[in-house]
Every structure is written in C-alpha cells, then in structure tokens.
Design a protein around this motif. Structure first.
Motif, PDB file in Angstrom:
ATOM      1  N   LEU A  23       0.810  -1.211   0.000  1.00 22.08           N
ATOM      2  CA  LEU A  23       0.000   0.000   0.000  1.00 22.08           C
ATOM      3  C   LEU A  23       0.851   1.273   0.000  1.00 22.08           C
ATOM      4  O   LEU A  23       0.408   2.321  -0.474  1.00 22.08           O
ATOM      5  N   LEU A  24       2.038   1.202   0.533  1.00 23.67           N
ATOM      6  CA  LEU A  24       2.848   2.409   0.707  1.00 23.67           C
ATOM      7  C   LEU A  24       3.145   3.137  -0.604  1.00 23.67           C
ATOM      8  O   LEU A  24       3.012   4.370  -0.670  1.00 23.67           O
ATOM      9  N   PRO A  25       3.563   2.443  -1.686  1.00 24.40           N
ATOM     10  CA  PRO A  25       3.797   3.167  -2.947  1.00 24.40           C
ATOM     11  C   PRO A  25       2.549   3.861  -3.469  1.00 24.40           C
ATOM     12  O   PRO A  25       2.625   4.978  -4.001  1.00 24.40           O
ATOM     13  N   ARG A  26       1.376   3.221  -3.306  1.00 26.79           N
ATOM     14  CA  ARG A  26       0.122   3.818  -3.757  1.00 26.79           C
ATOM     15  C   ARG A  26      -0.185   5.087  -2.961  1.00 26.79           C
ATOM     16  O   ARG A  26      -0.603   6.104  -3.523  1.00 26.79           O
ATOM     17  N   TRP A  27       0.043   5.033  -1.657  1.00 26.67           N
ATOM     18  CA  TRP A  27      -0.201   6.218  -0.819  1.00 26.67           C
ATOM     19  C   TRP A  27       0.731   7.364  -1.196  1.00 26.67           C
ATOM     20  O   TRP A  27       0.322   8.535  -1.218  1.00 26.67           O
ATOM     21  N   ARG A  28       1.978   7.037  -1.498  1.00 30.80           N
ATOM     22  CA  ARG A  28       2.914   8.089  -1.912  1.00 30.80           C
ATOM     23  C   ARG A  28       2.428   8.762  -3.199  1.00 30.80           C
ATOM     24  O   ARG A  28       2.485   9.992  -3.341  1.00 30.80           O
ATOM     25  N   GLU A  29       1.961   7.954  -4.132  1.00 33.00           N
ATOM     26  CA  GLU A  29       1.449   8.500  -5.393  1.00 33.00           C
ATOM     27  C   GLU A  29       0.218   9.361  -5.155  1.00 33.00           C
ATOM     28  O   GLU A  29       0.064  10.439  -5.747  1.00 33.00           O
ATOM     29  N   GLN A  30      -0.678   8.913  -4.282  1.00 29.47           N
ATOM     30  CA  GLN A  30      -1.894   9.671  -3.998  1.00 29.47           C
ATOM     31  C   GLN A  30      -1.581  10.995  -3.306  1.00 29.47           C
ATOM     32  O   GLN A  30      -2.208  12.016  -3.590  1.00 29.47           O
TER      33      GLN A  30
END
Length: 271
Positions: free
Chosen positions: A160-167
């Motif tokens: 989930l962490l890469p997705r949160w960074r992108e968001q």
C-alpha cells in the motif's frame, strides 16, 4: 476474566448493532437502507451491512462518515460501482450529520470463500452489522485473535505504501489530502493493533485504545501511532504528518509485521 473485545468463549465478539446507532444518525441509516433496497433490488443484492463508528455507537455528528458494505449475488460490474458511487454521494449531500459516505462492493462467493476466510470473512462476521438481507455471518466461522488472523487482515501494508505516496503527490486540494489522511491513519492504526493483537489477546476498533495497546509493546513508536489515530479521527491536510506515516512508520511497520506474522496470501490481480 474475558479479554477486551472477546466473548466468554474467547472469540472476537461482533462489535456493532443497530441498537447502538446514535439517535442523530438514525435518519441517514434508515435512508441508506431504503435507497440500497430500491437501487440494487433483490436481483443484484444479497445483503447490506453497516460498519465503523455509526453501528458501534461512537459516531460524532458532522465528523464521522457512514460506512457500508454490499454483498452482491455476482461479481461487481462497472455499473454496480457507478451506482454505489452515486448512492454514497447522494447520502452525503442529503445528510449533513455525516462527513462523507463510503460503500464497499463484493460478491457473496468472494466473501464466503476460503481465500478471504480470515480477512473479508472475518470483517463481515465481526465488524459488520446486518442492515438488509440474510446475514452472511451464519456461513462463517468464529474467530480468535491469532497470528493467522493478523497476517491475513493487515499483512499487505508494504504494497500500500507506494500507492499512498502517489496519492499524496497527486493530491491538489486540502479535501483530497484529508481524505487520504483518514484512510492512511485508519489503516496504520489497525495494522499496529493487529501486529500486537495475538500477544495482547484481545480486540478493539477504538483508535485511542489501539494506539495505547500498541505502545505497550513498541513504546519507541507509540507517538507515531497516536499521530495516525489523530489523523484518522480528525483528518487534516498536514502533508508533513502524512509523510511521517508513509515514509517512516509505514516501512518499519511493514517490515516488523512480516517478521512477526508473515505476509498476506496473494490475491488475484484480475483480468
């Protein structure tokens, strides 16, 4: 003495009930039930559920959101998702008592399937309150606060962490940042709680209690989990606070989780 959140037999007790819905939220819950039934109908809908602070009786008017899960008779389609999005937006617009509404869509076979037995199945059986239709919990086991349950519910934080960074990078408004803050805060607190859940031997969805319990085992990280609890309860557009959770606490928590409980079983990625 029974541990917190467990029944007398040591299983996680279902935490919500329609009887616990605060009076201020009775109208939006009744409206949600009516709109869901009218929009999806028995051909599409098997059952509907409330979860979160509203059925737990801890919701705050004007601050808490309304969380719903719909169990469909077949896998959700694009049309189903569009209807759910419109339904959530309508409830939010027509009921100032809630600060947003969210609707999860899953099909019955997925919710009752072996792969989701200790994730979505547990979620329905223990964290969801029946609103419409036949309760799927009757076809699910009872659950204890085990390492298996911990692994399968929250053992996927690293992904989930890469997705949160992108968001976070893509967020252009304070509203978008607050929405992300609420989601990240909730998930991080829940992951912190389930990391220590088997050692603690209990269960809670209370953010403050979760942070306090986590801090007993990891005092050096307790301040960061309290930050996550604050963002989950009172979302802000503080990007620096979100960065702490995503880039510091998050990677550590994912690594510690994998070392203690392992990594969640992979799910199909779809067509």
């Amino acid at each position: 003495m029974t541990a917190p959140g467990l029944d007398e037999d040591g299983h996680i007790a279902r935490e919500g009930s329609l009887d616990r819905v605060p009076t201020a939220f009775a109208g939006v819950v009744a409206d949600a039930r009516a709109r869901i039934g009218a929009l999806f109908g028995p051909a599409r809908l098997h059952s509907a559920y409330l979860y979160g602070s509203v059925p737990r009786g801890t919701a705050t008017p004007g601050v808490s959101d309304l969380d719903l899960l719909l169990a469909l008779r077949r896998p959700p389609t694009a049309a189903d998702r569009a209807d759910a999005t419109a339904l959530a937006a309508g409830l939010d617009a027509d009921h100032p008592v809630i600060d947003g509404a969210g609707i999860l869509l899953f099909d019955v076979d997925t919710l009752l399937g072996e792969l989701e037995r200790h994730d979505l199945g547990w979620f329905v059986a223990c964290l969801c309150t029946p609103l419409l239709g036949e309760d799927l919990a009757a076809g699910l086991p009872r659950y204890r606060p085990t390492s298996l349950l911990a692994r399968e519910t929250n053992g996927d934080l690293a992904g989930l962490l890469p997705r949160w960074r992108e968001q976070l990078a893509a967020a252009r408004t304070d509203a978008e940042t607050r929405t992300l803050a609420r989601a990240v805060g909730r998930r991080v607190v829940r992951t912190g709680l389930t990391l220590v859940m088997p050692r603690w031997g209990g269960w809670t969805s209370d953010l403050d209690i979760s942070a306090e319990v986590f801090g007993r085992y990891y005092p050096e990280r307790s301040g960061q989990l309290r930050l996550a609890a604050d963002l989950a309860r009172r979302p802000s557009a503080d990007r620096a606070a979100l960065t702490v959770l995503i880039d510091d606490l998050g990677p550590w928590l994912a690594a510690e989780y994998a070392a203690v409980h392992g990594v969640k079983a992979p799910r199909p990625t779809g067509p």
